[in-house]
Design a protein around this motif. Sequence first.
Motif, PDB file in Angstrom:
ATOM      1  N   ASP A  67       1.009  -1.289   0.055  1.00 40.10           N
ATOM      2  CA  ASP A  67      -0.026   0.030  -0.031  1.00 40.10           C
ATOM      3  C   ASP A  67       0.935   1.158   0.083  1.00 40.10           C
ATOM      4  N   GLU A  68       0.304   2.170  -0.502  1.00 41.76           N
ATOM      5  CA  GLU A  68       0.933   3.543  -0.410  1.00 41.76           C
ATOM      6  C   GLU A  68       1.267   4.018   1.001  1.00 41.76           C
ATOM      7  N   VAL A  69       2.513   4.523   1.254  1.00 45.10           N
ATOM      8  CA  VAL A  69       3.265   4.891   2.382  1.00 45.10           C
ATOM      9  C   VAL A  69       2.761   6.432   2.615  1.00 45.10           C
ATOM     10  N   ILE A  70       2.179   6.974   3.548  1.00 41.59           N
ATOM     11  CA  ILE A  70       1.658   8.109   3.583  1.00 41.59           C
ATOM     12  C   ILE A  70       2.086   8.820   4.852  1.00 41.59           C
ATOM     13  N   TYR A  71       2.960   9.793   4.995  1.00 44.32           N
ATOM     14  CA  TYR A  71       3.153  10.392   6.235  1.00 44.32           C
ATOM     15  C   TYR A  71       3.709  11.922   6.051  1.00 44.32           C
ATOM     16  N   THR A  72       3.638  12.429   7.271  1.00 40.44           N
ATOM     17  CA  THR A  72       4.019  14.004   7.280  1.00 40.44           C
ATOM     18  C   THR A  72       5.212  14.240   8.282  1.00 40.44           C
ATOM     19  N   GLU A  73       5.887  15.143   8.052  1.00 45.32           N
ATOM     20  CA  GLU A  73       7.144  15.470   9.143  1.00 45.32           C
ATOM     21  C   GLU A  73       7.077  16.883   9.568  1.00 45.32           C
ATOM     22  N   SER A  74       7.363  16.755  10.613  1.00 43.91           N
ATOM     23  CA  SER A  74       7.249  18.242  11.537  1.00 43.91           C
ATOM     24  C   SER A  74       8.252  19.192  10.642  1.00 43.91           C
ATOM     25  N   ALA A  75       7.483  20.498  10.886  1.00 42.49           N
ATOM     26  CA  ALA A  75       8.391  21.289  10.138  1.00 42.49           C
ATOM     27  C   ALA A  75       9.549  22.073  10.911  1.00 42.49           C
ATOM     28  N   ASP A  76       9.799  21.187  12.282  1.00 43.05           N
ATOM     29  CA  ASP A  76      10.929  21.700  12.987  1.00 43.05           C
ATOM     30  C   ASP A  76      12.047  20.813  12.580  1.00 43.05           C
ATOM     31  N   ASN A  77      11.752  19.789  12.008  1.00 39.06           N
ATOM     32  CA  ASN A  77      12.814  18.805  11.715  1.00 39.06           C
ATOM     33  C   ASN A  77      14.337  19.254  10.868  1.00 39.06           C
ATOM     34  N   VAL A  97      21.692   5.702   7.346  1.00 41.05           N
ATOM     35  CA  VAL A  97      22.698   5.729   8.445  1.00 41.05           C
ATOM     36  C   VAL A  97      21.798   5.261   9.371  1.00 41.05           C
ATOM     37  N   TYR A  98      22.697   5.022  10.347  1.00 42.56           N
ATOM     38  CA  TYR A  98      22.024   4.346  11.758  1.00 42.56           C
ATOM     39  C   TYR A  98      21.915   5.486  12.787  1.00 42.56           C
ATOM     40  N   LYS A  99      22.594   6.493  12.691  1.00 39.97           N
ATOM     41  CA  LYS A  99      22.282   7.569  13.799  1.00 39.97           C
ATOM     42  C   LYS A  99      22.492   9.043  13.264  1.00 39.97           C
ATOM     43  N   THR A 100      21.364   9.959  13.800  1.00 40.45           N
ATOM     44  CA  THR A 100      21.964  11.334  13.455  1.00 40.45           C
ATOM     45  C   THR A 100      21.913  12.305  14.644  1.00 40.45           C
ATOM     46  N   GLU A 101      22.382  13.405  14.569  1.00 42.41           N
ATOM     47  CA  GLU A 101      22.659  14.403  15.885  1.00 42.41           C
ATOM     48  C   GLU A 101      21.372  14.865  16.120  1.00 42.41           C
ATOM     49  N   SER A 102      20.317  14.823  15.658  1.00 45.34           N
ATOM     50  CA  SER A 102      18.961  15.294  16.183  1.00 45.34           C
ATOM     51  C   SER A 102      17.933  14.453  15.731  1.00 45.34           C
ATOM     52  N   LYS A 103      16.944  14.689  16.512  1.00 46.07           N
ATOM     53  CA  LYS A 103      15.681  13.767  16.143  1.00 46.07           C
ATOM     54  C   LYS A 103      14.796  14.463  15.264  1.00 46.07           C
ATOM     55  N   ALA A 104      14.022  13.252  14.353  1.00 45.52           N
ATOM     56  CA  ALA A 104      12.925  13.856  13.311  1.00 45.52           C
ATOM     57  C   ALA A 104      11.798  13.394  14.125  1.00 45.52           C
ATOM     58  N   LYS A 105      10.578  14.276  13.976  1.00 42.05           N
ATOM     59  CA  LYS A 105       9.322  13.992  14.398  1.00 42.05           C
ATOM     60  C   LYS A 105       8.500  13.567  13.107  1.00 42.05           C
ATOM     61  N   ILE A 106       7.847  12.247  13.089  1.00 41.59           N
ATOM     62  CA  ILE A 106       7.222  11.920  11.863  1.00 41.59           C
ATOM     63  C   ILE A 106       5.939  11.439  12.303  1.00 41.59           C
ATOM     64  N   THR A 107       4.782  11.739  11.453  1.00 39.75           N
ATOM     65  CA  THR A 107       3.603  10.976  11.657  1.00 39.75           C
ATOM     66  C   THR A 107       2.965  10.173  10.501  1.00 39.75           C
ATOM     67  N   LEU A 108       2.927   8.927  10.658  1.00 39.97           N
ATOM     68  CA  LEU A 108       2.859   7.939   9.724  1.00 39.97           C
ATOM     69  C   LEU A 108       1.282   7.495   9.637  1.00 39.97           C
ATOM     70  N   THR A 138       2.586   8.687  15.455  1.00 39.70           N
ATOM     71  CA  THR A 138       3.710   9.914  15.784  1.00 39.70           C
ATOM     72  C   THR A 138       4.604   9.407  16.730  1.00 39.70           C
ATOM     73  N   PHE A 139       5.880   9.394  16.088  1.00 41.94           N
ATOM     74  CA  PHE A 139       7.013   9.271  16.864  1.00 41.94           C
ATOM     75  C   PHE A 139       8.281  10.022  16.442  1.00 41.94           C
ATOM     76  N   GLU A 140       9.093  10.044  17.440  1.00 43.08           N
ATOM     77  CA  GLU A 140      10.578  10.750  17.236  1.00 43.08           C
ATOM     78  C   GLU A 140      11.708   9.709  17.200  1.00 43.08           C
ATOM     79  N   THR A 141      12.539   9.885  16.133  1.00 45.08           N
ATOM     80  CA  THR A 141      13.699   8.938  16.280  1.00 45.08           C
ATOM     81  C   THR A 141      15.005   9.893  15.726  1.00 45.08           C
ATOM     82  N   ASP A 142      15.928   9.307  16.298  1.00 48.00           N
ATOM     83  CA  ASP A 142      17.262   9.833  15.727  1.00 48.00           C
ATOM     84  C   ASP A 142      18.111   8.451  15.395  1.00 48.00           C
ATOM     85  N   THR A 143      17.400   7.708  15.359  1.00 43.35           N
ATOM     86  CA  THR A 143      18.057   6.343  14.966  1.00 43.35           C
ATOM     87  C   THR A 143      17.404   5.549  14.021  1.00 43.35           C
ATOM     88  N   TYR A 144      17.967   4.881  13.119  1.00 42.15           N
ATOM     89  CA  TYR A 144      17.566   4.434  11.833  1.00 42.15           C
ATOM     90  C   TYR A 144      18.203   3.148  11.261  1.00 42.15           C
TER      91      TYR A 144
END
Length: 381
Positions: free
Chosen positions: A265-275, A317-328, A366-372
């Motif tokens: 199925d289609e993957v639909i998500y939004t990202e925080s403007a603060d990312n 990558v596996y790690k970033t310096e800051s977190k991203a907030k994502i709503t899936l 909705t979740f926040e992550t700096d790990t991938y």
Amino acid sequence: MRKNWKGWAAILGGAMLLCSPFEALPARAAENQQQVVPQEALQAATDVHWSEIGQAVFTNPNAEACAMTVYLTLPDGRAYPIGVSGSLPGGETCILDLYHNMTTPGDYSFTVTLEANGTSVESVSSGAFTYAVPDKKLPAPIVNSVAREGIVVLSLPETDGETYTIGTDYGFSYRLLCNGVPDGFTRGQNENILDFRSLMRPGNVYSIQVRTISRNINKYQDSDWSEPIPINPPEQQSGSGDSGQPAAWVPTPEEMKLYDACGTDEVIYTESADNAYNVTIENSIQGFLCWSSFDTVRGDYTIGRTYNIYPTYLGMVYKTESKAKITLTIPESLRAKNRSFRMIVVTEDGKAAVLNDLDFDPNTITFETDTYYAFALAYRD
């Protein structure tokens, strides 16, 4: 900062525009297809020129990211638009491999259109890149193995005493065929292993074609495509007794668990403007080791979907310096009354971590992550 961009697979007069394993954008809501820039005059791409090996090079002079389209003009004067996945951040330089769109000798040129907020601006022409067909042709790849799960391993023979360097002289291109017909997936990359598992579905007969592709078109031509190579060769069949034809691919029950969790199925998500960065989310099959890690923390939750999630401009990558907030958006087939969801991510050292749902909408998580970048969407009733 310079970014090495390649557009996703596109056919242009029989030639292929290469893509990397992580460049295809996910399907998402239309309003998220491009970055929003301030309402100010849009500037044209600057420093538009060719590299020595036929790469388009240009810079986004705007402060914020812009969507971009490259228009390639062929020797006969015809111009074709080439969509490039993603948007180019402000101030960054794009290096786009256009050399595989050059199949006939002559002069090629390109222009770049940048777009934001419904407005666009076109660059000046790059000037001419003169392509002459080289005398030398790369040798065809050796297929070391084709696993029934869809993992292909290639190598390149050294012929006439010549040594080739992967990424500098050559790469490999892969084409997947489903029931004898190309299914639209063609990928060129500088790696000799490609995993087709996320593209395969039970009940179909799969084969692949491979070729060696030049990374320096001033020295080498591409090899020819191989004949179709069955992923399920006859000797791996069972039952029917007709050993002359490849079998339909049938995963084992344990493998089916992995494939069932990979959505179509289609993957639909939004990202925080603060990312601080954009992310890419793709349906993806995760292997047995990832599932073992998921199992250590999922408790009484059931794994419903598996994804690859990673920063768009950094790749897997596996790690970033800051977190991203994502709503899936939760796939409709997984929604149920009073059902709760959580995300599980596997860290670089193979440990799993739980990312709880931060919103109260039953149709999203909705979740926040700096790990991938290997993720599982799990649910509990």
